[in-house]
Design an enzyme around this catalytic site. Structure first.
Site, PDB file in Angstrom:
ATOM      1  N   GLY A  56       0.826  -1.210   0.000  1.00 42.06           N
ATOM      2  CA  GLY A  56       0.000   0.000   0.000  1.00 42.06           C
ATOM      3  C   GLY A  56       0.861   1.262   0.000  1.00 42.06           C
ATOM      4  O   GLY A  56       2.098   1.187   0.016  1.00 42.06           O
TER       5      GLY A  56
ATOM      6  N   LEU B   9       1.301   3.594   2.371  1.00 40.18           N
ATOM      7  CA  LEU B   9       2.097   3.753   3.589  1.00 40.18           C
ATOM      8  C   LEU B   9       3.115   2.622   3.743  1.00 40.18           C
ATOM      9  O   LEU B   9       4.257   2.850   4.150  1.00 40.18           O
ATOM     10  CB  LEU B   9       1.165   3.829   4.807  1.00 40.18           C
ATOM     11  CG  LEU B   9       1.816   4.158   6.150  1.00 40.18           C
ATOM     12  CD1 LEU B   9       2.625   5.447   6.084  1.00 40.18           C
ATOM     13  CD2 LEU B   9       0.759   4.249   7.245  1.00 40.18           C
TER      14      LEU B   9
ATOM     15  N   ASP C 234      -1.812 -12.877   6.458  1.00 38.22           N
ATOM     16  CA  ASP C 234      -3.242 -12.553   6.502  1.00 38.22           C
ATOM     17  C   ASP C 234      -3.576 -12.110   7.919  1.00 38.22           C
ATOM     18  O   ASP C 234      -3.637 -12.933   8.835  1.00 38.22           O
ATOM     19  CB  ASP C 234      -4.054 -13.785   6.095  1.00 38.22           C
ATOM     20  CG  ASP C 234      -5.552 -13.527   6.162  1.00 38.22           C
ATOM     21  OD1 ASP C 234      -5.940 -12.368   6.435  1.00 38.22           O
ATOM     22  OD2 ASP C 234      -6.332 -14.475   5.954  1.00 38.22           O
TER      23      ASP C 234
ATOM     24  N   ALA D 190      -5.367  -2.248   5.260  1.00 33.12           N
ATOM     25  CA  ALA D 190      -6.700  -1.676   5.483  1.00 33.12           C
ATOM     26  C   ALA D 190      -7.559  -1.801   4.236  1.00 33.12           C
ATOM     27  O   ALA D 190      -7.041  -1.916   3.122  1.00 33.12           O
ATOM     28  CB  ALA D 190      -6.583  -0.204   5.878  1.00 33.12           C
TER      29      ALA D 190
ATOM     30  N   TYR E 225     -17.172   3.170   5.724  1.00 33.28           N
ATOM     31  CA  TYR E 225     -15.708   3.094   5.841  1.00 33.28           C
ATOM     32  C   TYR E 225     -15.268   3.721   7.170  1.00 33.28           C
ATOM     33  O   TYR E 225     -14.498   3.121   7.934  1.00 33.28           O
ATOM     34  CB  TYR E 225     -15.039   3.804   4.657  1.00 33.28           C
ATOM     35  CG  TYR E 225     -13.577   4.108   4.892  1.00 33.28           C
ATOM     36  CD1 TYR E 225     -12.622   3.101   4.857  1.00 33.28           C
ATOM     37  CD2 TYR E 225     -13.153   5.410   5.179  1.00 33.28           C
ATOM     38  CE1 TYR E 225     -11.282   3.373   5.099  1.00 33.28           C
ATOM     39  CE2 TYR E 225     -11.816   5.688   5.417  1.00 33.28           C
ATOM     40  CZ  TYR E 225     -10.889   4.675   5.381  1.00 33.28           C
ATOM     41  OH  TYR E 225      -9.565   4.951   5.632  1.00 33.28           O
TER      42      TYR E 225
ATOM     43  N   LYS F  11     -13.441   1.846  10.417  1.00 36.01           N
ATOM     44  CA  LYS F  11     -12.152   2.299  10.965  1.00 36.01           C
ATOM     45  C   LYS F  11     -12.302   2.710  12.432  1.00 36.01           C
ATOM     46  O   LYS F  11     -11.413   2.464  13.253  1.00 36.01           O
ATOM     47  CB  LYS F  11     -11.596   3.477  10.138  1.00 36.01           C
ATOM     48  CG  LYS F  11     -11.121   3.094   8.750  1.00 36.01           C
ATOM     49  CD  LYS F  11      -9.910   2.153   8.757  1.00 36.01           C
ATOM     50  CE  LYS F  11      -8.631   2.841   9.169  1.00 36.01           C
ATOM     51  NZ  LYS F  11      -7.466   1.914   9.141  1.00 36.01           N
TER      52      LYS F  11
END
Length: 289
Positions: free
Chosen positions: A13, A15, A40, A64, A129, A133
């Protein structure tokens, strides 16, 4: 003496990639980066294997589910990665006495404020979303008291899919473009966020500064998506007319908070983190693209 180990999930990703680049600036740690196929985070067994092998002092969970609009219909997938998996990760961290760094989002807020949101402000997500989170934050903090939740906003990078790369592509394809001007927040260059995370870990490790909890981080300055788009165009000297429109003129499956700027005083005063201005960081990123 053995270097402390840092495990990073979600290495492919934005980050995750930036943390790989930033790790060379912090050679006092051993790093182990994993993508989804290799680790995983939904699986307690997979985590157990990795933790027992590497005995990490720190775990940075950059894995994420980030498709904000898709999350409105893909509740299960968003909840599995952003909440359930975080619960599994934090429980494993707790058993191994591992400090967890868990990035979160400005979308945990409803946007009904006219000044930057502080860490202890009431959360009230306006989309699924944001809800997933927010649940992840709660579960991480509940299951592992040694957790640092770092909320951030409008993340972009030379890696992955993001607003900056989309704008560059579309501006080269079209002569005009409409961008919303009534959603306000702060962009975050993932490179700056990755370096801030490793600075925090360094401070925790060497100076024993250790107040876990929630922190806010983004680049400095509050702008609209329209401001962001015109800055990208101007810095790259592109010939595209950018028109400002309202959120009402650009409906999306997921509602967005109209104001989601974050107050970063706590992270600055606790860890001595200095914030770069959003435009300075954007220039740096665009030079690489």
């Amino acid at each position: 003496m053995q270097k402390p180990a840092i495990i990073v999930s979600g290495k492919n990703g934005q980050l995750g990639n930036e943390l790989q680049d930033a790790s060379v600036l912090f050679p006092q740690f051993h790093y182990y980066f994993f993508e989804r196929n290799e680790l995983d985070i939904c699986s307690m067994n997979a985590l157990e294997k990795i933790f027992s092998k590497y005995k990490p002092a720190y775990f940075i969970n950059t894995a994420a589910y980030t498709a904000v609009d898709k999350a409105e219909t893909e509740h299960e997938a968003a909840y599995l990665t952003n909440a359930e998996a975080v619960s599994t990760v934090s429980k494993t961290c707790s058993r191994y006495n591992t400090i967890l760094i868990h990035p979160s989002t400005d979308y945990v807020f409803d946007g009904n404020k006219k000044e930057p949101f502080k860490e202890n402000d009431l959360t009230n997500p306006v989309n699924y979303y944001g809800y997933s989170k927010w649940m992840g934050e709660q579960l991480a903090l509940e299951n592992n008291p040694q957790t640092f939740v770092i909320r951030t906003s409008w993340v972009y990078s030379v890696y992955g899919h993001n607003f900056v790369k989309t704008m560059l592509r579309v501006m080269k394809e079209r002569s005009t473009l409409n961008v919303v001007n009534d959603q306000l927040g702060s962009p975050t260059y993932a490179k700056d966020l990755s370096e801030a995370i490793l600075q925090i870990i360094t401070k925790v490790h060497t100076a024993k500064i250790f107040p876990p909890g929630i922190y806010h981080f983004s680049n400095d300055g509050i702008i609209s998506w329209y401001d962001f788009a015109t800055a990208i165009r101007d810095i790259k000297k592109l010939n595209c007319s950018v028109q400002s429109i309202t959120t009402a003129q650009y409906p999306t499956p997921a509602k967005r908070p109209l104001y989601s700027a974050l107050d970063k005083e706590k992270i600055q005063s606790t860890f001595g983190i200095t914030l770069k201005n959003w435009r300075e960081s954007l220039k740096e990123c665009l030079q690489k693209l």
